[in-house]
Scaffold this motif. Structure first.
Motif, short mmCIF file in Angstrom:
data_model
loop_
_atom_site.label_atom_id
_atom_site.label_comp_id
_atom_site.label_asym_id
_atom_site.label_seq_id
_atom_site.Cartn_x
_atom_site.Cartn_y
_atom_site.Cartn_z
N SER A 30 1.01 -1.34 0.00
CA SER A 30 0.00 0.00 -0.27
C SER A 30 0.52 1.04 -0.07
O SER A 30 0.47 2.15 -0.14
CB SER A 30 -1.54 -0.06 0.77
N SER A 31 2.02 0.86 0.76
CA SER A 31 3.05 2.13 0.52
C SER A 31 3.89 2.82 -1.08
O SER A 31 4.32 3.26 -1.10
CB SER A 31 3.82 2.37 1.55
N TYR A 32 3.52 2.16 -1.78
CA TYR A 32 4.69 2.32 -3.26
C TYR A 32 3.14 2.79 -3.86
O TYR A 32 2.27 2.43 -4.20
CB TYR A 32 4.54 0.44 -3.75
N VAL A 33 3.96 3.46 -4.93
CA VAL A 33 4.13 3.84 -5.85
C VAL A 33 3.87 2.51 -7.22
O VAL A 33 4.47 2.38 -7.16
CB VAL A 33 4.39 4.91 -6.66
N MET A 34 2.16 2.22 -7.30
CA MET A 34 2.50 1.51 -8.80
C MET A 34 2.50 2.10 -10.42
O MET A 34 1.06 3.23 -10.36
CB MET A 34 1.20 0.62 -8.60
N GLY A 35 2.83 1.58 -10.98
CA GLY A 35 3.00 2.01 -12.45
C GLY A 35 2.63 0.85 -13.58
O GLY A 35 2.50 -0.37 -13.27
N TRP A 36 2.12 1.33 -14.34
CA TRP A 36 2.12 0.96 -16.01
C TRP A 36 2.95 0.96 -16.65
O TRP A 36 2.58 1.73 -17.39
CB TRP A 36 0.98 0.52 -16.01
N PHE A 37 3.36 -0.10 -17.89
CA PHE A 37 4.01 0.52 -18.63
C PHE A 37 4.27 -0.78 -20.01
O PHE A 37 3.45 -1.85 -19.52
CB PHE A 37 5.79 -0.07 -18.12
N ARG A 38 4.50 0.45 -20.85
CA ARG A 38 4.40 -0.87 -22.11
C ARG A 38 5.32 -0.71 -23.33
O ARG A 38 6.16 0.41 -22.87
CB ARG A 38 3.16 -0.49 -23.10
N GLN A 39 5.40 -2.30 -24.05
CA GLN A 39 6.58 -2.11 -24.61
C GLN A 39 6.46 -2.48 -25.63
O GLN A 39 6.21 -3.54 -25.89
CB GLN A 39 7.48 -2.94 -23.77
N ALA A 40 6.80 -2.14 -27.42
CA ALA A 40 6.04 -2.54 -28.27
C ALA A 40 7.37 -3.18 -29.27
O ALA A 40 8.59 -2.16 -28.39
CB ALA A 40 5.38 -1.54 -28.92
N TYR A 94 3.55 -4.42 -18.58
CA TYR A 94 4.25 -4.15 -17.07
C TYR A 94 3.82 -3.74 -16.45
O TYR A 94 3.45 -2.94 -16.28
CB TYR A 94 5.92 -4.26 -17.06
N CYS A 95 3.93 -4.02 -15.18
CA CYS A 95 2.98 -3.36 -13.53
C CYS A 95 4.72 -3.42 -12.73
O CYS A 95 5.51 -4.43 -13.27
CB CYS A 95 2.50 -4.16 -12.77
N ALA A 96 4.53 -2.18 -12.08
CA ALA A 96 5.73 -2.38 -11.56
C ALA A 96 5.39 -1.28 -10.46
O ALA A 96 4.46 -0.43 -10.32
CB ALA A 96 6.91 -0.93 -12.44
N ALA A 97 6.67 -1.98 -9.31
CA ALA A 97 6.15 -0.59 -7.34
C ALA A 97 7.44 0.15 -8.10
O ALA A 97 9.05 -0.36 -7.73
CB ALA A 97 6.54 -1.85 -6.75
N GLY A 98 7.31 1.00 -7.25
CA GLY A 98 7.90 2.03 -7.23
C GLY A 98 8.03 2.63 -5.59
O GLY A 98 7.03 3.34 -4.83
N GLN A 99 9.17 2.38 -4.91
CA GLN A 99 8.94 2.66 -2.67
C GLN A 99 9.15 4.34 -3.06
O GLN A 99 9.06 5.03 -1.50
CB GLN A 99 9.97 2.17 -2.05
#
Length: 124
Positions: A30-40, A94-99
């Protein structure tokens, strides 16, 4: 340590919708920034959007108004609802988590944990 597993990708016709899920493990999700990325194919990884611990969101201009990110902290899951899909949305997502707050910038280097990716293919 955070582990991320994406699901929900697939083949969809242009104009259709898909919802991607990203299940996270770890007590501090719950404390992370959650991001979505994509790569073609042949392209660099591209920021799609992010959601903060307070559920604030922001998006890349290319998806604004079509994609929506949400998170369910009780389920440790982040979602990417994709509507009005276009052929150019075809990519591995892709999903990713940044603290750290720097993850809000959308720079891939600001994210600490990544999922394995899920393929989204939009047919025209």
């Amino acid at each position: 340590q955070v582990q991320l597993v994406e699901s929900g990708g697939g083949l969809v016709q242009a104009g259709g919708s898909l919802r991607l899920s990203c299940a996270a493990s770890g007590r501090t999700f719950s404390s992370y920034v959650m991001g979505w990325f994509r790569q073609a194919p042949g392209k660099e990884r591209e920021f799609v959007g992010a959601i903060s611990w307070s559920h604030a969101t922001h998006y890349a201009d290319s998806v604004k108004g079509r994609f929506t990110i949400s998170r369910d902290s009780a389920k440790n899951t982040v979602y990417l609802q994709m509507n009005s899909l276009k052929a150019e949305d075809t990519a591995v997502y892709y999903c990713a988590a940044g603290q750290w707050a720097s993850a809000w910038s959308g720079s891939p280097s600001s994210y600490d944990y990544w999922g394995q990716g899920t393929q989204v293919t939009v047919s025209s």
